[in-house]
Write a protein that holds these residues in place. Structure first.
Motif, PDB file in Angstrom:
ATOM      1  N   LYS A 183       0.855  -1.178   0.000  1.00  0.00           N
ATOM      2  CA  LYS A 183       0.000   0.000   0.000  1.00  0.00           C
ATOM      3  C   LYS A 183       0.897   1.235   0.000  1.00  0.00           C
ATOM      4  N   LEU A 184       0.653   2.122  -0.948  1.00  0.00           N
ATOM      5  CA  LEU A 184       1.465   3.329  -1.086  1.00  0.00           C
ATOM      6  C   LEU A 184       0.627   4.556  -0.747  1.00  0.00           C
ATOM      7  N   ALA A 185       1.246   5.516  -0.115  1.00  0.00           N
ATOM      8  CA  ALA A 185       0.574   6.775   0.197  1.00  0.00           C
ATOM      9  C   ALA A 185       0.314   7.547  -1.094  1.00  0.00           C
ATOM     10  N   ARG A 186      -0.637   8.442  -1.051  1.00  0.00           N
ATOM     11  CA  ARG A 186      -0.937   9.298  -2.196  1.00  0.00           C
ATOM     12  C   ARG A 186       0.326  10.011  -2.650  1.00  0.00           C
ATOM     13  N   GLY A 187       0.502  10.137  -3.951  1.00  0.00           N
ATOM     14  CA  GLY A 187       1.668  10.846  -4.476  1.00  0.00           C
ATOM     15  C   GLY A 187       2.148  10.265  -5.779  1.00  0.00           C
ATOM     16  N   THR A 188       3.271  10.768  -6.240  1.00  0.00           N
ATOM     17  CA  THR A 188       3.877  10.347  -7.499  1.00  0.00           C
ATOM     18  C   THR A 188       5.159   9.586  -7.194  1.00  0.00           C
ATOM     19  N   TYR A 189       5.325   8.450  -7.857  1.00  0.00           N
ATOM     20  CA  TYR A 189       6.457   7.563  -7.624  1.00  0.00           C
ATOM     21  C   TYR A 189       7.146   7.254  -8.948  1.00  0.00           C
ATOM     22  N   ALA A 190       8.436   7.041  -8.889  1.00  0.00           N
ATOM     23  CA  ALA A 190       9.206   6.570 -10.045  1.00  0.00           C
ATOM     24  C   ALA A 190       9.349   5.057  -9.905  1.00  0.00           C
ATOM     25  N   VAL A 191       9.000   4.330 -10.945  1.00  0.00           N
ATOM     26  CA  VAL A 191       9.070   2.875 -10.937  1.00  0.00           C
ATOM     27  C   VAL A 191      10.088   2.434 -11.980  1.00  0.00           C
ATOM     28  N   GLY A 238      13.642  -0.675 -17.776  1.00  0.00           N
ATOM     29  CA  GLY A 238      12.613   0.281 -18.176  1.00  0.00           C
ATOM     30  C   GLY A 238      12.067   0.994 -16.960  1.00  0.00           C
ATOM     31  N   GLY A 239      11.337   2.052 -17.192  1.00  0.00           N
ATOM     32  CA  GLY A 239      10.776   2.790 -16.081  1.00  0.00           C
ATOM     33  C   GLY A 239       9.552   3.587 -16.482  1.00  0.00           C
ATOM     34  N   THR A 240       8.801   4.009 -15.486  1.00  0.00           N
ATOM     35  CA  THR A 240       7.613   4.810 -15.698  1.00  0.00           C
ATOM     36  C   THR A 240       7.281   5.565 -14.425  1.00  0.00           C
ATOM     37  N   THR A 241       6.259   6.380 -14.490  1.00  0.00           N
ATOM     38  CA  THR A 241       5.782   7.115 -13.326  1.00  0.00           C
ATOM     39  C   THR A 241       4.469   6.502 -12.875  1.00  0.00           C
ATOM     40  N   LEU A 242       4.318   6.321 -11.579  1.00  0.00           N
ATOM     41  CA  LEU A 242       3.098   5.786 -10.985  1.00  0.00           C
ATOM     42  C   LEU A 242       2.481   6.882 -10.130  1.00  0.00           C
ATOM     43  N   VAL A 243       1.204   7.201 -10.361  1.00  0.00           N
ATOM     44  CA  VAL A 243       0.510   8.205  -9.569  1.00  0.00           C
ATOM     45  C   VAL A 243      -0.550   7.498  -8.733  1.00  0.00           C
ATOM     46  N   VAL A 244      -0.489   7.691  -7.404  1.00  0.00           N
ATOM     47  CA  VAL A 244      -1.478   7.120  -6.489  1.00  0.00           C
ATOM     48  C   VAL A 244      -2.406   8.249  -6.066  1.00  0.00           C
ATOM     49  N   ASN A 245      -3.688   8.099  -6.399  1.00  0.00           N
ATOM     50  CA  ASN A 245      -4.694   9.093  -6.065  1.00  0.00           C
ATOM     51  C   ASN A 245      -5.500   8.663  -4.858  1.00  0.00           C
ATOM     52  N   PRO A 246      -6.062   9.621  -4.100  1.00  0.00           N
ATOM     53  CA  PRO A 246      -6.906   9.247  -2.963  1.00  0.00           C
ATOM     54  C   PRO A 246      -8.213   8.651  -3.473  1.00  0.00           C
ATOM     55  N   ARG A 247      -8.846   7.845  -2.651  1.00  0.00           N
ATOM     56  CA  ARG A 247     -10.148   7.260  -3.023  1.00  0.00           C
ATOM     57  C   ARG A 247     -11.241   8.258  -2.842  1.00  0.00           C
TER      58      ARG A 247
END
Length: 60
Positions: free
Chosen positions: A28-36, A51-60
């Motif tokens: 479980k990740l907190a809200r925010g932007t992460y580099a994967v 490879g890489g991408t950006t993961l954005v976790v939004n609040p429910r």
């Protein structure tokens, strides 16, 4: 696979390969932007890759 928030590593996970597709379960990740980033070391018949991408976790 490595997940970072800024320069801090927040998770390192190993995937399961089945039929050419890798599946991972992230904590479980907190809200925010992460580099994967993901790295495959290769085998005797397949070249390694990264490879890489950006993961954005939004609040429910």
């Amino acid at each position: 696979m490595t997940v970072r928030k800024g320069t801090t590593v927040v998770a390192k996970v190993t995937g399961t390969l089945r039929s050419g597709v890798v599946t991972v379960t992230l904590p479980k990740l907190a809200r925010g932007t992460y580099a994967v980033s993901a790295t495959y070391g290769g085998s005797t018949t397949i070249t390694g890759s990264t490879g890489g991408t950006t993961l954005v976790v939004n609040p429910r």
